[in-house]
Design an enzyme around this catalytic site. Sequence first.
Site, PDB file in Angstrom:
ATOM      1  N   GLU A  37       0.859  -1.186   0.000  1.00  0.00           N
ATOM      2  CA  GLU A  37       0.000   0.000   0.000  1.00  0.00           C
ATOM      3  C   GLU A  37       0.893   1.234   0.000  1.00  0.00           C
ATOM      4  O   GLU A  37       1.860   1.301   0.776  1.00  0.00           O
ATOM      5  CB  GLU A  37      -0.877  -0.008   1.248  1.00  0.00           C
ATOM      6  CG  GLU A  37      -2.149   0.787   1.057  1.00  0.00           C
ATOM      7  CD  GLU A  37      -2.912   0.958   2.356  1.00  0.00           C
ATOM      8  OE1 GLU A  37      -3.545   2.007   2.526  1.00  0.00           O
ATOM      9  OE2 GLU A  37      -2.827   0.040   3.195  1.00  0.00           O
ATOM     10  N   ASP A  80       8.470   5.539  -8.121  1.00  0.00           N
ATOM     11  CA  ASP A  80       7.161   6.139  -7.876  1.00  0.00           C
ATOM     12  C   ASP A  80       7.091   7.393  -8.726  1.00  0.00           C
ATOM     13  O   ASP A  80       7.984   8.246  -8.669  1.00  0.00           O
ATOM     14  CB  ASP A  80       6.926   6.463  -6.403  1.00  0.00           C
ATOM     15  CG  ASP A  80       5.431   6.628  -6.138  1.00  0.00           C
ATOM     16  OD1 ASP A  80       4.698   5.633  -6.269  1.00  0.00           O
ATOM     17  OD2 ASP A  80       4.987   7.759  -5.858  1.00  0.00           O
TER      18      ASP A  80
HETATM   19  O1  LIG Z   1       6.153   7.520 -18.088  1.00  0.00           O
HETATM   20  C1  LIG Z   1       4.947   7.618 -17.808  1.00  0.00           C
HETATM   21  N1  LIG Z   1       4.024   7.769 -18.769  1.00  0.00           N
HETATM   22  C2  LIG Z   1       2.718   7.837 -18.527  1.00  0.00           C
HETATM   23  N2  LIG Z   1       2.182   7.764 -17.293  1.00  0.00           N
HETATM   24  C3  LIG Z   1       3.064   7.623 -16.282  1.00  0.00           C
HETATM   25  C4  LIG Z   1       4.446   7.551 -16.484  1.00  0.00           C
HETATM   26  N3  LIG Z   1       5.058   7.411 -15.304  1.00  0.00           N
HETATM   27  C5  LIG Z   1       4.095   7.405 -14.393  1.00  0.00           C
HETATM   28  N4  LIG Z   1       2.876   7.525 -14.982  1.00  0.00           N
HETATM   29  C6  LIG Z   1       1.559   7.519 -14.318  1.00  0.00           C
HETATM   30  C7  LIG Z   1       0.820   6.230 -14.595  1.00  0.00           C
HETATM   31  C8  LIG Z   1       1.198   5.356 -13.464  1.00  0.00           C
HETATM   32  O2  LIG Z   1       0.265   4.332 -13.139  1.00  0.00           O
HETATM   33  C9  LIG Z   1       1.327   6.355 -12.324  1.00  0.00           C
HETATM   34  C10 LIG Z   1       2.421   5.926 -11.399  1.00  0.00           C
HETATM   35  O3  LIG Z   1       1.911   5.370 -10.219  1.00  0.00           O
HETATM   36  P1  LIG Z   1       2.885   4.449  -9.331  1.00  0.00           P
HETATM   37  O4  LIG Z   1       2.252   4.104  -8.063  1.00  0.00           O
HETATM   38  O5  LIG Z   1       4.245   5.087  -9.303  1.00  0.00           O
HETATM   39  O6  LIG Z   1       3.034   3.166 -10.248  1.00  0.00           O
HETATM   40  P2  LIG Z   1       2.041   1.944 -10.447  1.00  0.00           P
HETATM   41  O7  LIG Z   1       1.077   1.855  -9.311  1.00  0.00           O
HETATM   42  O8  LIG Z   1       1.507   2.030 -11.811  1.00  0.00           O
HETATM   43  O9  LIG Z   1       3.049   0.708 -10.362  1.00  0.00           O
HETATM   44  P3  LIG Z   1       4.018   0.333  -9.104  1.00  0.00           P
HETATM   45  O10 LIG Z   1       3.631   1.207  -7.951  1.00  0.00           O
HETATM   46  O11 LIG Z   1       3.802  -1.115  -8.849  1.00  0.00           O
HETATM   47  O12 LIG Z   1       5.422   0.604  -9.587  1.00  0.00           O
HETATM   48  O13 LIG Z   1       1.717   7.588 -12.935  1.00  0.00           O
HETATM   49 MG   LIG Z   2       1.710   2.105  -7.430  1.00  0.00          MG
END
Ligand SMILES: O=c1nc[nH]c2c1ncn2[C@H]1C[C@H](O)[C@@H](COP(=O)(O)OP(=O)(O)OP(=O)(O)O)O1
Ligand SMILES: [Mg+2]
Length: 199
Positions: free
Chosen positions: A46, A75
Amino acid sequence: MSRKLLPGRLVVASHNPGKVREITALLGAYGAEPVSAAEMDLPEPEETGTTFAANALLKARQAADLSGLPALADDSGLCVDALNGDPGIFSARWAGESKDFGEAMRRIEAKLGDIKDAPRDAHFVCALALCWPDGGEVEVEGRVDGALVNPPRGDRGFGYDPMFVRSGDDQTFGEIDPDLKHRISHRADAFAKLVGLVF
Ligand SMILES: O=c1nc[nH]c2c1ncn2[C@H]1C[C@H](O)[C@@H](COP(=O)(O)OP(=O)(O)OP(=O)(O)O)O1
Ligand SMILES: [Mg+2]
């Protein structure tokens, strides 16, 4: 704290396939062998932090502790000036359980539409955290500035890429060659800083 990362297995502590793809490509040149959180069957923590840095550290720390390997987490998010930086750290959450970024982009447009002559400036932020099982950690941040277009264009990226055009460019991050995105994005900017510290 700064130290060198020896070549070897490294957990990419993300459950977002778009990010895992980009980070794996960025790591390619540095002799690290990326293993994804999915391959290691790691849970998705979380994200209780109030900053990009805190959430990146929390994700990397959990993966390093559970796997016994160095772990790299990202993040990131889109910050819209006229919305006081929203969706920011809530960028993934605005897309809901179904990860519907079409809906998230429409929500941004709806909020901008409520503001007279809203400026369309926005930037992406990326915090990268690398944690070691022995407690060591490094955190860096990158950013790319640009503006939002409506309607969104292109399907070569992920997330909010179709609505974002980097300052000075014409094509959205959804339209440009992914190799080019890997060189100019907020993630590339953060990665360059990380490489200076640990590789
Ligand atoms: O290059 C990018 N191009 C487009 N959108 C992006 C990018 N970089 C971050 N984003 C947006 C979409 C992503 O879903 C959110 C990050 O949220 P964030 O919590 O860091 O990632 P996440 O939940 O998708 O995956 P995880 O936490 O497992 O790494 O911001
Ligand atoms: Mg995430």
